[in-house]
Design a protein around this motif. Structure first.
Motif, PDB file in Angstrom:
ATOM      1  N   ALA A   1      64.111  -0.944  61.564  1.00 36.50           N
ATOM      2  CA  ALA A   1      64.968  -0.581  62.690  1.00 36.50           C
ATOM      3  C   ALA A   1      64.153  -0.152  63.906  1.00 36.50           C
ATOM      4  CB  ALA A   1      65.920   0.541  62.282  1.00 36.50           C
ATOM      5  N   GLY A   2      63.039   0.544  63.689  1.00 35.95           N
ATOM      6  CA  GLY A   2      62.221   0.986  64.805  1.00 35.95           C
ATOM      7  C   GLY A   2      61.558  -0.162  65.532  1.00 35.95           C
ATOM      8  N   VAL A   3      61.089  -1.156  64.784  1.00 34.09           N
ATOM      9  CA  VAL A   3      60.487  -2.331  65.411  1.00 34.09           C
ATOM     10  C   VAL A   3      61.530  -3.078  66.230  1.00 34.09           C
ATOM     11  CG1 VAL A   3      59.407  -4.574  64.972  1.00 34.09           C
ATOM     12  CG2 VAL A   3      58.684  -2.565  63.676  1.00 34.09           C
ATOM     13  N   CYS A   4      62.731  -3.243  65.675  1.00 38.50           N
ATOM     14  CA  CYS A   4      63.788  -3.931  66.414  1.00 38.50           C
ATOM     15  C   CYS A   4      64.125  -3.210  67.713  1.00 38.50           C
ATOM     16  CB  CYS A   4      65.038  -4.065  65.542  1.00 38.50           C
ATOM     17  SG  CYS A   4      64.899  -5.317  64.258  1.00 38.50           S
TER      18      CYS A   4
ATOM     19  N   ARG B   1      61.681 -24.779  69.479  1.00 37.09           N
ATOM     20  CA  ARG B   1      62.351 -23.481  69.381  1.00 37.09           C
ATOM     21  C   ARG B   1      61.798 -22.735  68.169  1.00 37.09           C
ATOM     22  NH1 ARG B   1      66.063 -20.155  71.109  1.00 37.09           N
ATOM     23  NH2 ARG B   1      67.656 -19.274  69.731  1.00 37.09           N
ATOM     24  N   MET B   2      61.451 -21.463  68.389  1.00 41.34           N
ATOM     25  CA  MET B   2      60.630 -20.736  67.419  1.00 41.34           C
ATOM     26  C   MET B   2      61.354 -19.503  66.881  1.00 41.34           C
ATOM     27  SD  MET B   2      56.811 -19.227  68.099  1.00 41.34           S
ATOM     28  CE  MET B   2      57.339 -18.721  69.741  1.00 41.34           C
TER      29      MET B   2
ATOM     30  N   ASN C   1      55.556  -4.544  68.307  1.00 43.87           N
ATOM     31  CA  ASN C   1      56.304  -5.001  69.475  1.00 43.87           C
ATOM     32  C   ASN C   1      55.438  -5.637  70.555  1.00 43.87           C
ATOM     33  OD1 ASN C   1      55.016  -2.679  70.317  1.00 43.87           O
ATOM     34  ND2 ASN C   1      56.740  -1.913  71.506  1.00 43.87           N
ATOM     35  N   GLY C   2      54.118  -5.687  70.379  1.00 38.29           N
ATOM     36  CA  GLY C   2      53.277  -6.255  71.422  1.00 38.29           C
ATOM     37  C   GLY C   2      53.072  -7.746  71.331  1.00 38.29           C
ATOM     38  N   LEU C   3      53.675  -8.374  70.327  1.00 35.79           N
ATOM     39  CA  LEU C   3      53.400  -9.784  70.056  1.00 35.79           C
ATOM     40  C   LEU C   3      54.139 -10.731  70.993  1.00 35.79           C
ATOM     41  CD1 LEU C   3      52.218 -12.015  68.161  1.00 35.79           C
ATOM     42  CD2 LEU C   3      54.258 -11.693  66.733  1.00 35.79           C
ATOM     43  N   LEU C   4      55.388 -10.440  71.278  1.00 30.23           N
ATOM     44  CA  LEU C   4      56.252 -11.426  71.921  1.00 30.23           C
ATOM     45  C   LEU C   4      55.800 -11.795  73.327  1.00 30.23           C
ATOM     46  CD1 LEU C   4      59.794 -10.267  70.777  1.00 30.23           C
ATOM     47  CD2 LEU C   4      58.047 -11.574  69.542  1.00 30.23           C
ATOM     48  N   ALA C   5      55.273 -10.835  74.064  1.00 33.36           N
ATOM     49  CA  ALA C   5      54.888 -11.108  75.451  1.00 33.36           C
ATOM     50  C   ALA C   5      53.789 -12.157  75.556  1.00 33.36           C
ATOM     51  CB  ALA C   5      54.437  -9.811  76.127  1.00 33.36           C
ATOM     52  N   ASP C   6      53.004 -12.327  74.493  1.00 31.67           N
ATOM     53  CA  ASP C   6      51.879 -13.265  74.526  1.00 31.67           C
ATOM     54  C   ASP C   6      52.205 -14.607  73.885  1.00 31.67           C
ATOM     55  OD1 ASP C   6      50.113 -11.503  75.816  1.00 31.67           O
ATOM     56  OD2 ASP C   6      49.696 -10.491  73.930  1.00 31.67           O
ATOM     57  N   LEU C   7      53.460 -14.819  73.524  1.00 32.91           N
ATOM     58  CA  LEU C   7      53.847 -16.091  72.912  1.00 32.91           C
ATOM     59  C   LEU C   7      54.644 -16.937  73.895  1.00 32.91           C
ATOM     60  CD1 LEU C   7      54.835 -14.960  69.313  1.00 32.91           C
ATOM     61  CD2 LEU C   7      52.867 -16.342  69.971  1.00 32.91           C
ATOM     62  N   PRO C   8      54.613 -18.242  73.749  1.00 31.91           N
ATOM     63  CA  PRO C   8      55.270 -19.117  74.714  1.00 31.91           C
ATOM     64  C   PRO C   8      56.781 -19.145  74.547  1.00 31.91           C
ATOM     65  CG  PRO C   8      54.319 -20.421  72.944  1.00 31.91           C
ATOM     66  CD  PRO C   8      53.871 -19.013  72.729  1.00 31.91           C
ATOM     67  N   ALA C   9      57.479 -19.251  75.629  1.00 30.25           N
ATOM     68  CA  ALA C   9      58.855 -19.764  75.717  1.00 30.25           C
ATOM     69  C   ALA C   9      59.955 -18.950  75.067  1.00 30.25           C
ATOM     70  CB  ALA C   9      58.912 -21.182  75.154  1.00 30.25           C
ATOM     71  N   GLY C  10      59.653 -18.025  74.199  1.00 27.76           N
ATOM     72  CA  GLY C  10      60.706 -17.228  73.588  1.00 27.76           C
ATOM     73  C   GLY C  10      61.265 -17.855  72.332  1.00 27.76           C
TER      74      GLY C  10
ATOM     75  N   GLN D   1      63.265  -7.862  75.463  1.00 26.67           N
ATOM     76  CA  GLN D   1      62.246  -8.848  75.818  1.00 26.67           C
ATOM     77  C   GLN D   1      62.924 -10.108  76.350  1.00 26.67           C
ATOM     78  OE1 GLN D   1      58.765  -8.726  75.154  1.00 26.67           O
ATOM     79  NE2 GLN D   1      58.534  -7.013  73.747  1.00 26.67           N
ATOM     80  N   ASP D   2      62.516 -10.547  77.507  1.00 23.97           N
ATOM     81  CA  ASP D   2      63.110 -11.734  78.113  1.00 23.97           C
ATOM     82  C   ASP D   2      62.948 -12.935  77.199  1.00 23.97           C
ATOM     83  OD1 ASP D   2      63.825 -10.291  80.321  1.00 23.97           O
ATOM     84  OD2 ASP D   2      62.094 -10.906  81.530  1.00 23.97           O
ATOM     85  N   SER D   3      64.012 -13.712  77.061  1.00 22.38           N
ATOM     86  CA  SER D   3      64.062 -14.986  76.332  1.00 22.38           C
ATOM     87  C   SER D   3      63.868 -14.841  74.824  1.00 22.38           C
ATOM     88  CB  SER D   3      63.038 -15.992  76.896  1.00 22.38           C
ATOM     89  OG  SER D   3      61.701 -15.636  76.578  1.00 22.38           O
ATOM     90  N   TRP D   4      63.931 -13.617  74.322  1.00 20.75           N
ATOM     91  CA  TRP D   4      63.824 -13.405  72.872  1.00 20.75           C
ATOM     92  C   TRP D   4      65.109 -12.768  72.345  1.00 20.75           C
ATOM     93  CZ3 TRP D   4      60.140 -15.090  69.585  1.00 20.75           C
ATOM     94  CH2 TRP D   4      58.940 -15.544  70.151  1.00 20.75           C
ATOM     95  N   GLN D   5      65.632 -13.337  71.282  1.00 24.02           N
ATOM     96  CA  GLN D   5      66.756 -12.738  70.574  1.00 24.02           C
ATOM     97  C   GLN D   5      66.203 -11.936  69.412  1.00 24.02           C
ATOM     98  OE1 GLN D   5      69.519 -15.371  68.505  1.00 24.02           O
ATOM     99  NE2 GLN D   5      71.196 -14.066  69.167  1.00 24.02           N
TER     100      GLN D   5
END
Length: 348
Positions: free
Chosen positions: A46-49, A20-21, A29-38, A55-59
Motif C-alpha cells: 500500500a505504501g508503494v502504491c 504497452r507495458m 517509486n523512483g522507477l517510473l520516471a525513467d521508463l518510456p511512455a508509461g 505519475q503521468d501516463s502511469w496507471q
C-alpha cells in the motif's frame, strides 16, 4: 534514494520494453520516471502504491484484484521476483491474463532472492525463455510470444487452513505471499496463549499488521466460548493479499471489524483501548525494523488513555526500551527460546 538492484537492472535493459507495458511487483517509486511512455504498475504494498500515485501516463494498481486490471491489454509484462516462490506462479498467471497474443514476459530478480530457481517456474509456462542479462547481482530473462490465459480469478488461489489454539478452532484464508501461509506461526501462538491467560480489558481492538486476520478471529471465537459479548476487532495491513485474506477470514468466521490497507498507521483514524500486533521485521530477505519502530513511536496517538499495546516479537529485537519510552510501563507476559510477548500501558 537508490533503486533496488532489480529495478536498476531493468533500466539497463530498456530496449526490451516494447509497446504497452505492465510492471508487476514494483517495490520503489523512483522507477517510473525513467521508463518510456508509461503503462501500468502494480504493487501489493500500500505504501508503494501511494508513493507511485500521480505519475503521468502511469496507471497504479494495488494488488492482484485491483478492479482496474484488464485482460488482454499489454505487449510487455515485467515480472519482478517476489519473496515467496509460490507468489511467482500467481504473478506469472496474472501477467499471462493481462497479455495480448504474442506478448513478452520479462522476469527480473536478484540471485540471493532465488532467481535461479524461479527460472524453472517461468519455463514451465514459457519454455522458450532465455537469459538476456546478468548485472547488479540480478538476472533478466525474456520469454517472447507467451500464451495468454483466458481467465484469472484470485478467488481460485485462496486456500483455507484450520487452526487450533487453546481449544479454539478457526478457518483462515491464505494466498501466495502471505505471512505464515498454511500454519499458525510460533509467535502468534504465544501471543494468543497470553490472551487466554491474561484477558484484555473491555472495548474494541486494533490488530496492526493483521495478516490473514488470525488474532481478530481467534478473539471472536474465544469470547463466544467464554459466553462473553463479541468484540469489534479492526485490522490493518500493508499487503494486498493480507487485506483480501483477512476480509475473507472475518466473513467466514462471522467476525465484526473493518480491514483496511495502510502503510503503518498512515491511513488510520480513531483510537482503541487495545492494540495488538505480531509485526513484521523483514523486507524481502533483509531485516527491516523500520515499520515496527515507526508503529511504536506513533501508536500512542491511537491508544485510549490507559490503553494497552500487546505485541510479540523475536526476543533479540530491541523493542522493549522503545515501548517503555513511547507508550509506558512494559512487562513481559511470556518468553520462550525465540519469542517474547510484551505488554505496555499508556501513561495516564
Amino acid at each position: 534514494m537508490s533503486l533496488p538492484n532489480s529495478h536498476e537492472v531493468l533500466l539497463r535493459n530498456r530496449h526490451l520494453l516494447k509497446g504497452r507495458m505492465a510492471l508487476l511487483g514494483v517495490t520503489a517509486n523512483g522507477l517510473l520516471a525513467d521508463l518510456p511512455a508509461g503503462g501500468m504498475a502494480m504493487s501489493e504494498h500500500a505504501g508503494v502504491c501511494a508513493a507511485l500515485a500521480g505519475q503521468d501516463s502511469w496507471q497504479i494498481c494495488f494488488g492482484y484484484d485491483d478492479p482496474a486490471l484488464e485482460p488482454g491489454t499489454f505487449d510487455t509484462l515485467v515480472v519482478f521476483l517476489p519473496k515467496a516462490r509460490a507468489e511467482l506462479d500467481l504473478r506469472l498467471a496474472l501477467a499471462r491474463w493481462l497479455a495480448v497474443p504474442g506478448a513478452q514476459v520479462v522476469l527480473v530478480g536478484e540471485k540471493k532472492e532465488g532467481i535461479a530457481g524461479a527460472v524453472k517456474q517461468l519455463k514451465a509456462v514459457a519454455p522458450q525463455a532465455t537469459k538476456t542479462d546478468s548485472a547488479r547481482h540480478c538476472q533478466v530473462w525474456c520469454a517472447e510470444h507467451i500464451e495468454p490465459l483466458p481467465e484469472f480469478s484470485l478467488q481460485q488461489w485462496i486456500t483455507w487452513t484450520g487452526i487450533d489454539c487453546k481449544s479454539v478452532h478457526l478457518d483462515v484464508a491464505g494466498l501466495p505471499g502471505i505471512f505464515s501461509l498454511g500454519e499458525l506461526d510460533e509467535g502468534t501462538r504465544l501471543l494468543l496463549e497470553t490472551l487466554d491467560e491474561n484477558p484484555l480489558r473491555s472495548g474494541s481492538v486494533l490488530d496492526f499488521a493483521c495478516g490473514a486476520g488470525v488474532l481478530g478471529t481467534w478473539l471472536h471465537r474465544w469470547h463466544e466460548q467464554q459466553n462473553q459479548p463479541r468484540r469489534t476487532v479492526d485490522g490493518i495491513d500493508v499487503q494486498s493479499q493480507a487485506v483480501i485474506c483477512a476480509r475473507a477470514t472475518y466473513e467466514r468466521n462471522g467476525v465484526s471489524g473493518r480491514i483496511l490497507a495502510s502503510d503503518g498507521l498512515s491511513e488510520v483514524e480513531g483510537t482503541w483501548p487495545v492494540i495488538l500486533s505480531n509485526p513484521p521485521f523483514h523486507s524481502g530477505v533483509r531485516t527491516d525494523l523500520s515499520m515496527t519502530e515507526r508503529f511504536l513511536r506513533e501508536v500512542v496517538r491511537h491508544l485510549a488513555p490507559g490503553g494497552e499495546v500487546r505485541l510479540v516479537a523475536n526476543s533479540f529485537l530491541p523493542y522493549e526500551p522503545l515501548m517503555k519510552r513511547c507508550i509506558g510501563p512494559v512487562e513481559r507476559l511470556r518468553e520462550d527460546r525465540r519469542f517474547t510477548v510484551y505488554r505496555a500501558f499508556r501513561h495516564s
